[in-house]
Write a protein that holds these residues in place. Sequence first.
Motif, PDB file in Angstrom:
ATOM      1  N   SER A 361       2.955   7.068   3.958  1.00  0.00           N
ATOM      2  CA  SER A 361       3.551   5.766   3.663  1.00  0.00           C
ATOM      3  C   SER A 361       2.468   4.694   3.510  1.00  0.00           C
ATOM      4  O   SER A 361       1.266   4.976   3.585  1.00  0.00           O
ATOM      5  N   HIS A 384       6.456   9.305  -2.578  1.00  0.00           N
ATOM      6  CA  HIS A 384       7.562   8.379  -2.817  1.00  0.00           C
ATOM      7  C   HIS A 384       7.739   7.335  -1.724  1.00  0.00           C
ATOM      8  O   HIS A 384       8.503   6.383  -1.906  1.00  0.00           O
ATOM      9  N   ARG A 385       7.042   7.477  -0.594  1.00  0.00           N
ATOM     10  CA  ARG A 385       7.128   6.461   0.454  1.00  0.00           C
ATOM     11  C   ARG A 385       6.099   5.349   0.279  1.00  0.00           C
ATOM     12  O   ARG A 385       6.128   4.364   1.001  1.00  0.00           O
ATOM     13  N   THR A 387       4.628   2.209  -1.593  1.00  0.00           N
ATOM     14  CA  THR A 387       5.142   1.135  -2.447  1.00  0.00           C
ATOM     15  C   THR A 387       3.977   0.253  -2.910  1.00  0.00           C
ATOM     16  O   THR A 387       2.816   0.496  -2.585  1.00  0.00           O
ATOM     17  N   GLY A 412       8.766   5.161  -5.261  1.00  0.00           N
ATOM     18  CA  GLY A 412       8.987   4.165  -4.215  1.00  0.00           C
ATOM     19  C   GLY A 412       8.687   2.740  -4.638  1.00  0.00           C
ATOM     20  O   GLY A 412       8.963   1.796  -3.890  1.00  0.00           O
TER      21      GLY A 412
END
Length: 616
Positions: A361, A384-385, A387, A412
């Motif tokens: 993340s 996908h985590r 951003t 994300g």
Amino acid sequence: MQKLASYSGEGLFSSLGHHTEVYALPCKRSRISAPFVFNEEVYTKQKTTIEVLPDECLFEIFRRVDGNQERSSCASVSKRWLMLLSTIHKDEISQTSNQKSTVQDPGHLSRSLEGKKATDIRLAAIAVGAASRGGLGKLSIRGNNSARGVTNFGLKAVARGCPSLTCLSLWNLSSVSDDGLVEIANECHNLEKLDLCKMSGISNKSLIAIANNCPNLTELSIELCPNIGDEGLQVIGQKCSNLKSVSLKNCPLLGDQGVASLLSSTSRSLTKLKLHGINISDMLVAVIGHYGLAITDLSLTGLCKVTEKGFWVMGHGQGLQKLKLLTVNSCFGLTDVGIEAIGKGCPNLKQFSIHKCAFLSDNGLFSFAKSAVSLENVLLEECHRVTQCGIFSMLVNQDTKLKSLALKNCLGFKDLNFNSPSSRCNTLKTLSVNNCPGFGNGSLMLIGQLCPELQHVELTGLHGITDNGFTPLIESCEAGLVKVNISGCINITDNTVCEMTKLHGGTLKVLNLNGCRSVTDASMVSIASNCLLLNELDVSECAITDFGVSVLARAVQLNLNVLSLSGCRLVSDKCLMFLLKIGGSLVGLNLQNCHGISNSSVGQLVDRLWNCDILS
């Protein structure tokens, strides 16, 4: 020996083809004697031939032939002679013949056999002929020829005839077993590189033989070899102290024990390690962190059993001080905790590629970037985590040395409004964002404010990007754009292209507008007027007409090397004369799916632009 060849019952060995490694002598026509009359009785002379001799006798003759070239010439006579010559071991050649042979065997030749060409006969020809032409150094065999493919006989012929072999690559040879590779190990002691892929007949026995006989081995690659396990790898580690590169992929019998033993034995020589789909645990990853003292390039893919703990221990092992390139793919154990530890434990890491790591993340990415003070290149794919917050936190880090950032298929991202940055990233030169649907105008504008030194920009498949987002980026780039690829950005129009060519026409060398359907001849006019250095232009599937092509042809300063008009339905035969004019400098022209250009026009282009590769 030439006389012997002329009396052979078989013709020249023509089935070897034009690439045979043996020398052919002119074929004498055999003399046929007519019947003669003596005392009114008819007698017929019997034709004499060396072929009546058994193999044992021929073998004794051949091993006494003077010189490598002469033996090569004998091999041209027939398959039988070739196969016999290929079975002669160097120690079986008579001492007198060896003394008369003046050709050295340093191993300069390189040969590659693929598909139907991969046969024992061709290998035998290479083995016999290579000795007279400098010696075979590199051999690559890629099968599988189901009818008459390579077997142990072919490998044994190479082993006997090519002791200078240093590089061997064997792919998908179902009829080869340990016997053939062991013979290679016993005879080719200078072997440095070994590549085995889809070799179901090869086991630990072969690796042990290589280890015992080839101490100079520096590169080992094993892929999809189901019978190779830990034992062979352990012996390789113990005996091959110069090993520098190891790649292990999808071998079910390989595990912690073999790889750990290899690493501990080669800790001061091994610089490149690739583990893909190997059945290893946290223990082995920890061993890498402790014994990888010389490793500069590490790739870990599909390690399903490695958890967060394993990566954490690897980072804290303090053994990866020299690591510069790290690739982690499909390893769910790589979390924020693990990546932070890696950043701290690898102070010289310059390039980090992360693929399909679902639990990484923004927090981990920020901590990693803050710790990895030497980091220059980052690639994130299907993370996908992550951003925009994580990406921008990397860029605003005051200690960053980041030069290249690539984002691929990351779902994300959300195009939120961000405050203007208080600091700038003056090191980033290359930005690549591919198929990240949430990356829009807001993100692009902020990138422009953060990174004024951008020179290479690739934004592909971003439907959310419009002129409103791209124009501020163009205006912010102070260094001058050199390469721009905005293929698939369907909402970009002539406004962006015209503004870009006006501001950066003096530096722009590569421009890709593939699929920008709103780009028209107006952009071609601006390109022709402003671009001084452009050598690659792709306007495939754009709204370009014959007029646009004519404008490019009239631009005196343009010197295009590559032009793509693929899918431009509005161009026709009328642009033929203009393409001929542009073609003076072209080496590549793409006219695929240009239905308005006839086959006859393409034919004229092919005939007259002889220095240009034309796709149609």
